[in-house]
Design a protein around this motif. Structure first.
Motif, PDB file in Angstrom:
ATOM      1  N   THR A 124       0.828  -1.213   0.000  1.00 24.45           N
ATOM      2  CA  THR A 124       0.000   0.000   0.000  1.00 24.45           C
ATOM      3  C   THR A 124       0.863   1.265   0.000  1.00 24.45           C
ATOM      4  N   ASP A 125       1.997   1.236   0.688  1.00 26.89           N
ATOM      5  CA  ASP A 125       2.903   2.395   0.660  1.00 26.89           C
ATOM      6  C   ASP A 125       3.465   2.608  -0.740  1.00 26.89           C
ATOM      7  N   HIS A 126       3.785   1.515  -1.419  1.00 21.28           N
ATOM      8  CA  HIS A 126       4.289   1.621  -2.795  1.00 21.28           C
ATOM      9  C   HIS A 126       3.226   2.190  -3.721  1.00 21.28           C
ATOM     10  N   LEU A 127       1.988   1.732  -3.573  1.00 20.42           N
ATOM     11  CA  LEU A 127       0.902   2.248  -4.401  1.00 20.42           C
ATOM     12  C   LEU A 127       0.676   3.733  -4.134  1.00 20.42           C
ATOM     13  N   ALA A 128       0.802   4.139  -2.883  1.00 13.95           N
ATOM     14  CA  ALA A 128       0.666   5.559  -2.552  1.00 13.95           C
ATOM     15  C   ALA A 128       1.756   6.372  -3.240  1.00 13.95           C
ATOM     16  N   GLU A 129       2.971   5.837  -3.272  1.00 11.73           N
ATOM     17  CA  GLU A 129       4.082   6.539  -3.910  1.00 11.73           C
ATOM     18  C   GLU A 129       3.891   6.647  -5.423  1.00 11.73           C
ATOM     19  N   LEU A 130       3.207   5.695  -6.022  1.00 14.14           N
ATOM     20  CA  LEU A 130       2.976   5.731  -7.469  1.00 14.14           C
ATOM     21  C   LEU A 130       2.038   6.859  -7.876  1.00 14.14           C
ATOM     22  N   GLY A 131       1.179   7.281  -6.961  1.00 12.69           N
ATOM     23  CA  GLY A 131       0.222   8.333  -7.273  1.00 12.69           C
ATOM     24  C   GLY A 131      -0.977   7.796  -8.030  1.00 12.69           C
ATOM     25  N   ASN A 132      -1.784   8.711  -8.526  1.00 12.78           N
ATOM     26  CA  ASN A 132      -3.025   8.346  -9.218  1.00 12.78           C
ATOM     27  C   ASN A 132      -3.067   9.038 -10.581  1.00 12.78           C
ATOM     28  N   PRO A 133      -3.309   8.289 -11.673  1.00  9.47           N
ATOM     29  CA  PRO A 133      -3.638   6.867 -11.687  1.00  9.47           C
ATOM     30  C   PRO A 133      -2.397   5.987 -11.611  1.00  9.47           C
ATOM     31  N   SER A 134      -2.595   4.798 -11.083  1.00 11.50           N
ATOM     32  CA  SER A 134      -1.578   3.750 -11.133  1.00 11.50           C
ATOM     33  C   SER A 134      -2.263   2.484 -11.640  1.00 11.50           C
ATOM     34  N   TRP A 135      -1.470   1.511 -12.041  1.00  9.76           N
ATOM     35  CA  TRP A 135      -2.032   0.282 -12.615  1.00  9.76           C
ATOM     36  C   TRP A 135      -1.471  -0.983 -11.993  1.00  9.76           C
ATOM     37  N   TYR A 136      -0.497  -0.851 -11.105  1.00  9.52           N
ATOM     38  CA  TYR A 136       0.198  -2.052 -10.645  1.00  9.52           C
ATOM     39  C   TYR A 136      -0.715  -3.023  -9.900  1.00  9.52           C
ATOM     40  N   ALA A 137      -1.567  -2.537  -9.013  1.00 12.05           N
ATOM     41  CA  ALA A 137      -2.424  -3.450  -8.245  1.00 12.05           C
ATOM     42  C   ALA A 137      -3.353  -4.219  -9.172  1.00 12.05           C
ATOM     43  N   ARG A 138      -3.924  -3.527 -10.154  1.00 16.59           N
ATOM     44  CA  ARG A 138      -4.799  -4.208 -11.112  1.00 16.59           C
ATOM     45  C   ARG A 138      -4.023  -5.173 -11.994  1.00 16.59           C
ATOM     46  N   PHE A 139      -2.822  -4.788 -12.385  1.00 22.97           N
ATOM     47  CA  PHE A 139      -1.954  -5.694 -13.147  1.00 22.97           C
ATOM     48  C   PHE A 139      -1.682  -6.960 -12.340  1.00 22.97           C
ATOM     49  N   ALA A 140      -1.282  -6.788 -11.070  1.00 18.98           N
ATOM     50  CA  ALA A 140      -0.956  -7.944 -10.231  1.00 18.98           C
ATOM     51  C   ALA A 140      -2.169  -8.843 -10.037  1.00 18.98           C
ATOM     52  N   ALA A 141      -3.350  -8.242  -9.851  1.00 21.01           N
ATOM     53  CA  ALA A 141      -4.559  -9.033  -9.677  1.00 21.01           C
ATOM     54  C   ALA A 141      -4.879  -9.831 -10.947  1.00 21.01           C
ATOM     55  N   GLN A 142      -4.697  -9.212 -12.112  1.00 18.91           N
ATOM     56  CA  GLN A 142      -4.926  -9.916 -13.374  1.00 18.91           C
ATOM     57  C   GLN A 142      -3.966 -11.088 -13.523  1.00 18.91           C
ATOM     58  N   VAL A 143      -2.705 -10.856 -13.220  1.00 20.12           N
ATOM     59  CA  VAL A 143      -1.698 -11.908 -13.374  1.00 20.12           C
ATOM     60  C   VAL A 143      -1.955 -13.053 -12.403  1.00 20.12           C
TER      61      VAL A 143
END
Length: 235
Positions: free
Chosen positions: A121-140
């Motif tokens: 969650t800290d990494h996602l916060a650092e990525l800002g908005n929009p980001s795609w990593y969480a959705r990418f990881a969920a798809q994979v």
């Protein structure tokens, strides 16, 4: 030194500088192209799934006129998926290593679960908005072609293995099959909850918590509760 020798040395030095400059420029262009491909692939895979997106679509989205750019820079689609995961795993791993190092002498379940949740969650916060990593990881993680590979790569992380073992040590009497079941449940809860929040933020929709730190607190509560839930024996 003769004039001819001086000119030869000057010419050689200029040639060396010219060759070095050209190599540097080529390397910078290659790095720029690779980064553009990684960003485009991550976004497309997050939005449409890995299977549905071709290397040609990734190349076009990355602004590459050559449709073979993905293969040239990364190889197969599997190699590209791993490259995206590796790009994010490094920062997440460093955050987790620091959290584990900062644990007190007798960490409890919540401490260990925080080391599982907050690096992401800290990494996602650092990525800002929009980001795609969480959705990418969920798809994979839900794609049979890549799930085992990603899990195997993730478990190569010593700090993640330490966190998983720490959680297990807090529940020594939990049956092995229940432990395995809840490990999968916790992983899915973490990844898919983050993916849903990331999607909501990108779309400007209302999300349950005001910040990623708040989302982390809610996830830690839920995952601790999941691990500590009673076990119902079914004959």
């Amino acid at each position: 030194m003769t004039l001819n020798q001086s000119l030869d040395l000057q010419s050689s030095a200029e040639l060396t500088v010219s060759v070095t400059t050209a190599r540097t420029a080529r390397a910078e262009r290659a790095n720029s192209t690779q980064e553009a491909i990684l960003r485009a692939a991550e976004r497309l895979y997050a939005e449409h799934g890995v299977f549905a997106v071709s290397n040609r679509q990734v190349s076009e989205a990355a602004g590459q006129g050559n449709n073979a750019a993905v293969g040239y820079h990364f190889g197969t689609k599997t190699d590209l998926v791993r490259a995206i995961e590796f790009k994010h795993r490094g920062p997440i791993e460093r955050l987790r290593e620091k959290m584990v190092a900062d644990l007190g002498p007798a960490p409890d379940m919540r401490d260990w679960v925080a080391c599982l949740v907050r690096p992401l969650t800290d990494h996602l916060a650092e990525l800002g908005n929009p980001s795609w990593y969480a959705r990418f990881a969920a798809q994979v993680m839900t794609d049979p072609a890549y799930h085992s590979m990603i899990v195997r790569d993730a478990l190569s992380s010593p700090s993640l293995v330490e966190v998983i073992n720490g959680i297990g040590a807090c529940l020594p009497d939990l049956p092995p099959d229940v432990r395995a079941e809840r490990n999968i449940m916790g992983r899915n809860l973490l990844m898919h909850s983050c993916a849903e929040r990331e999607r909501g933020l990108a779309e400007g929709a209302a999300v349950p918590r005001a910040s990623w730190a708040g989302a982390a607190a809610g996830l830690i509560d839920a995952i601790v509760g999941l691990w500590q839930a009673p076990v119902t024996e079914v004959p």
